[in-house]
Design a protein around this motif. Structure first.
Motif, short mmCIF file in Angstrom:
data_model
loop_
_atom_site.label_atom_id
_atom_site.label_comp_id
_atom_site.label_asym_id
_atom_site.label_seq_id
_atom_site.Cartn_x
_atom_site.Cartn_y
_atom_site.Cartn_z
N ARG A 106 17.84 -43.51 63.57
CA ARG A 106 17.37 -43.10 62.24
C ARG A 106 17.11 -41.59 62.19
O ARG A 106 17.36 -40.95 61.18
CB ARG A 106 16.10 -43.86 61.86
N ARG A 107 16.61 -41.04 63.27
CA ARG A 107 16.27 -39.62 63.28
C ARG A 107 17.44 -38.72 63.64
O ARG A 107 17.50 -37.58 63.19
CB ARG A 107 15.12 -39.37 64.25
N ASP A 108 18.35 -39.22 64.48
CA ASP A 108 19.47 -38.38 64.92
C ASP A 108 20.65 -39.31 65.25
O ASP A 108 20.82 -39.73 66.39
CB ASP A 108 19.07 -37.56 66.14
N ASN A 109 21.45 -39.60 64.22
CA ASN A 109 22.55 -40.55 64.38
C ASN A 109 23.56 -40.07 65.43
O ASN A 109 24.12 -40.86 66.18
CB ASN A 109 23.25 -40.80 63.04
N ALA A 110 23.80 -38.75 65.49
CA ALA A 110 24.76 -38.22 66.47
C ALA A 110 24.27 -38.49 67.90
O ALA A 110 25.07 -38.83 68.78
CB ALA A 110 24.97 -36.72 66.25
N LEU A 111 22.99 -38.37 68.12
CA LEU A 111 22.43 -38.65 69.44
C LEU A 111 22.57 -40.14 69.78
O LEU A 111 22.91 -40.49 70.90
CB LEU A 111 20.96 -38.22 69.52
N ALA A 112 22.33 -41.00 68.80
CA ALA A 112 22.49 -42.45 69.03
C ALA A 112 23.94 -42.77 69.38
O ALA A 112 24.20 -43.58 70.28
CB ALA A 112 22.04 -43.22 67.80
N GLU A 122 27.96 -43.53 75.99
CA GLU A 122 27.79 -43.55 77.45
C GLU A 122 28.02 -44.96 77.99
O GLU A 122 28.61 -45.15 79.04
CB GLU A 122 26.38 -43.09 77.83
N GLU A 123 27.53 -45.95 77.27
CA GLU A 123 27.66 -47.35 77.70
C GLU A 123 28.93 -48.01 77.17
O GLU A 123 29.41 -48.97 77.75
CB GLU A 123 26.44 -48.15 77.25
N LEU A 124 29.41 -47.53 76.06
CA LEU A 124 30.59 -48.12 75.40
C LEU A 124 31.65 -47.03 75.22
O LEU A 124 31.87 -46.55 74.10
CB LEU A 124 30.20 -48.72 74.04
N PRO A 125 32.32 -46.63 76.28
CA PRO A 125 33.26 -45.51 76.18
C PRO A 125 34.39 -45.73 75.18
O PRO A 125 34.97 -44.77 74.68
CB PRO A 125 33.79 -45.33 77.60
N GLU A 175 34.44 -45.09 61.18
CA GLU A 175 34.31 -46.41 61.80
C GLU A 175 33.30 -46.37 62.94
O GLU A 175 32.58 -47.34 63.17
CB GLU A 175 35.68 -46.89 62.32
N ARG A 176 33.26 -45.27 63.69
CA ARG A 176 32.31 -45.15 64.79
C ARG A 176 30.88 -45.21 64.26
O ARG A 176 30.03 -45.91 64.82
CB ARG A 176 32.54 -43.85 65.57
N ARG A 177 30.64 -44.50 63.16
CA ARG A 177 29.29 -44.53 62.57
C ARG A 177 28.93 -45.94 62.11
O ARG A 177 27.82 -46.42 62.32
CB ARG A 177 29.19 -43.53 61.42
N GLU A 178 29.89 -46.63 61.47
CA GLU A 178 29.67 -48.00 61.02
C GLU A 178 29.43 -48.93 62.20
O GLU A 178 28.56 -49.80 62.17
CB GLU A 178 30.87 -48.49 60.20
N CYS A 179 30.19 -48.74 63.27
CA CYS A 179 30.03 -49.55 64.48
C CYS A 179 28.63 -49.38 65.06
O CYS A 179 27.95 -50.37 65.37
CB CYS A 179 31.09 -49.16 65.52
#
Length: 153
Positions: free
Chosen positions: A64-70, A76-79, A88-92
């Motif tokens: 919620r605070r920093d979508n790019a960081l999320a 890192e876990e889902l390359p 699509e990445r944001r929606e995912c």
């Protein structure tokens, strides 16, 4: 935590051989014709569930605070996220975090697992540029006409 494996039939024949293992490990009962069963002490289960709830809420707060960081943390876990187009990445990320948060709160993680599998499959399609191009269309018509089944089968 370490898990020890036993056949389901071993457990049925002599639970007293298997249950003491729960002092130091979880137990996986392997079944031939069905899904395996996991036995664990309630305290370990509740600790895992509490940890998952805290981690899911913390990651949702970060998003919620920093979508790019999320996105970066999840990548890192889902390359395979890198194969998705930006929108699509944001929606995912949004969908996976919502499903994870709901699952952590209710204990029902199958919807999260299904979304994860679905998004991974979508990413694989995007990784094949020709296939992704073909699936975007345009498509000519509705395809060939198929005759109606006669109902005798």
């Amino acid at each position: 935590m370490v898990a020890k494996r036993f056949s389901y039939s071993t457990f049925l024949r002599g639970p007293s051989e298997v249950l003491p293992t729960l002092d130091n490990a979880d137990v996986i009962l392997e079944r031939r014709d069905d899904e395996n069963i996991i036995l664990m002490r309630a305290e370990r289960f509740e600790a895992g569930a509490a940890g998952l709830r805290i981690a899911a809420r913390a990651l949702a707060t970060v998003a919620r605070r920093d979508n790019a960081l999320a996105e970066e943390v999840l990548a890192e876990e889902l390359p395979w996220l890198t194969w998705l187009p930006d929108a699509e990445r944001r929606e995912c990320v949004r969908e996976l975090l919502s499903q994870l948060l709901a699952g952590a709160d209710t204990g029902e993680l199958l919807p999260f697992a299904r979304s994860l599998t679905s998004w991974r499959s979508t990413a694989v399609i995007w990784s094949d540029l020709q296939l992704a191009r073909d699936l975007r269309g345009p498509f000519s018509g509705d395809g060939p006409e198929v005759s109606r089944p006669d109902g005798n089968t």
